[in-house]
Design a protein around this motif. Structure first.
Motif, PDB file in Angstrom:
ATOM      1  N   GLN A 205      42.550 -46.386 -19.332  1.00  0.00           N
ATOM      2  CA  GLN A 205      41.465 -45.670 -18.661  1.00  0.00           C
ATOM      3  C   GLN A 205      41.965 -44.835 -17.487  1.00  0.00           C
ATOM      4  O   GLN A 205      41.464 -43.731 -17.254  1.00  0.00           O
ATOM      5  CB  GLN A 205      40.402 -46.659 -18.157  1.00  0.00           C
ATOM      6  CG  GLN A 205      39.587 -47.328 -19.240  1.00  0.00           C
ATOM      7  CD  GLN A 205      40.352 -48.422 -19.977  1.00  0.00           C
ATOM      8  OE1 GLN A 205      41.290 -49.015 -19.425  1.00  0.00           O
ATOM      9  NE2 GLN A 205      39.950 -48.693 -21.217  1.00  0.00           N
ATOM     10  N   THR A 206      42.939 -45.344 -16.736  1.00  0.00           N
ATOM     11  CA  THR A 206      43.383 -44.666 -15.521  1.00  0.00           C
ATOM     12  C   THR A 206      44.542 -43.706 -15.756  1.00  0.00           C
ATOM     13  O   THR A 206      44.638 -42.678 -15.076  1.00  0.00           O
ATOM     14  CB  THR A 206      43.797 -45.688 -14.465  1.00  0.00           C
ATOM     15  OG1 THR A 206      44.917 -46.459 -14.956  1.00  0.00           O
ATOM     16  CG2 THR A 206      42.648 -46.630 -14.137  1.00  0.00           C
ATOM     17  N   GLY A 207      45.425 -44.034 -16.672  1.00  0.00           N
ATOM     18  CA  GLY A 207      46.621 -43.227 -16.865  1.00  0.00           C
ATOM     19  C   GLY A 207      47.708 -43.508 -15.853  1.00  0.00           C
ATOM     20  O   GLY A 207      48.731 -42.815 -15.831  1.00  0.00           O
ATOM     21  N   ALA A 208      47.514 -44.518 -14.998  1.00  0.00           N
ATOM     22  CA  ALA A 208      48.527 -44.872 -14.002  1.00  0.00           C
ATOM     23  C   ALA A 208      49.727 -45.503 -14.696  1.00  0.00           C
ATOM     24  O   ALA A 208      49.576 -46.393 -15.537  1.00  0.00           O
ATOM     25  CB  ALA A 208      47.946 -45.832 -12.969  1.00  0.00           C
ATOM     26  N   GLY A 209      50.917 -45.084 -14.329  1.00  0.00           N
ATOM     27  CA  GLY A 209      52.129 -45.558 -14.965  1.00  0.00           C
ATOM     28  C   GLY A 209      52.809 -46.671 -14.198  1.00  0.00           C
ATOM     29  O   GLY A 209      52.295 -47.196 -13.192  1.00  0.00           O
TER      30      GLY A 209
END
Length: 333
Positions: A205-209
């Motif tokens: 959902q966030t795309g945070a890596g």
């Protein structure tokens, strides 16, 4: 890093000598130039330009503060915010850099609004509003370039909120121990929630890596450790210290679990935080009723020996976990 660990395990398992191990590394491409190096350089240059451009404009406004009127200041900041947001929407290749510029200009605009109209809001509310308004921007960009500074903004908001509700001090006092512990526990919970939102469970959902999660873990570890160490300032060990120690151990156990989510960098950060708490705890115990540690070389020697043994045990445990998880990592790859 996982590839290097896998190669080391393969070399040890099959008894490869130095020359064979070097050949295996060459076959894996470890000594070659990354195939996307030019793209990474261009992306890094664009990000650096966006960051320096945004900060440069903010500094220019601050330098010409007395010469600019209220409306020109607002016009400059709002124009920068609007143009960077529109450009990020219609230019996908430069979206992370432009979105970073938009996030920085948003913070500058909020700070200027607070200083101009003197709304009476606490400082933590400014950072909380900055984080809330920047959240849709981060969700739209889906890049570590946005999520990493967003994590820093959220951590700053939590720290300032706790500072405000503790009357400007972090030190634990027995007289108001219950109220302070309640505020600090809420702050710990907020930091934990931030890590959860930036973690692998919400990554789709966030795309945070992984880079953002490591950065956020470092911020959270530093914050929790700083608060926990205040529990050692008095003659008695306050619950803040034990709470920070328990949270650190729990986080380390979760990161070290047998799953694809194992990350050596996060575990190293947590180990450093735990080592700091344990060494300071032993130093506090050795100094009880005996004055300063600097007056007794024997106690200093004991503390140094404990710190060295703890560091050796931590490194040994980390390497053992790395070798243990190298098998599942290799199977996944």
């Amino acid at each position: 890093m996982k590839t290097r660990l896998l190669l080391l395990q393969l070399s040890s398992k099959h008894g490869l000598d130095a020359q064979q191990a070097a050949q295996l590394q060459r076959l894996a491409g470890l000594h070659e130039q990354p195939h996307n190096l030019s793209q990474l350089v261009l992306r890094g240059t664009a990000l650096l330009a966006a960051g320096l451009g945004g900060l440069g404009l903010l500094m220019w406004v601050a330098a010409n503060w007395s010469e600019l009127g209220r409306m020109p200041r607002f016009a400059l900041l709002q124009t920068l915010l609007l143009c960077s947001a529109l450009a990020a929407s219609f230019w996908p290749k430069a979206r992370p850099a432009l979105a970073l510029l938009c996030l920085l200009s948003l913070g500058g605009l909020l700070a200027f609004f607070g200083q101009t109209y003197q709304t009476g809001a606490d400082t933590w509310q400014l950072f909380a509003l900055w984080a809330a308004l920047g959240l849709p921007l981060c969700l739209g960009a889906r890049s570590d370039v946005l999520w990493a500074p967003w994590a820093a903004i959220v951590t700053a908001a939590i720290a300032l909120w706790m500072d405000t509700h503790l009357g400007g001090r972090w030190s634990a006092l027995p007289a108001s121990q219950g109220d302070e512990l309640r505020v600090q526990a809420l702050a710990f919970g907020a930091v934990t929630l931030m890590l959860f939102l930036l973690g692998p469970l919400c990554r789709r959902q966030t795309g945070a890596g992984l880079l953002t999660l490591r950065f956020a873990m470092g911020l959270a570890t530093a914050f929790v450790s700083a608060v926990a160490l205040t529990g050692l300032l008095g003659a008695e060990v306050m619950p803040q210290y034990w709470l920070g120690l328990i949270l650190g151990l729990g986080a380390a156990a979760l990161v070290a679990r047998r799953s694809p989510g194992f990350d050596m960098a996060q575990l190293s950060i947590l180990a450093f935080g735990l080592n700091t708490l344990l060494v300071f705890g032993v130093a506090h115990w050795l100094s009880l009723g005996n004055g300063s540690l600097s007056d007794d070389p024997l106690r200093l020697l004991l503390l140094g020996a404990f710190a060295a043994l703890l560091l050796a045990a931590s490194v040994s445990g980390l390497m053992r976990l790395a070798r243990h998880h190298a098998g599942p990592i290799g199977a996944a790859q």
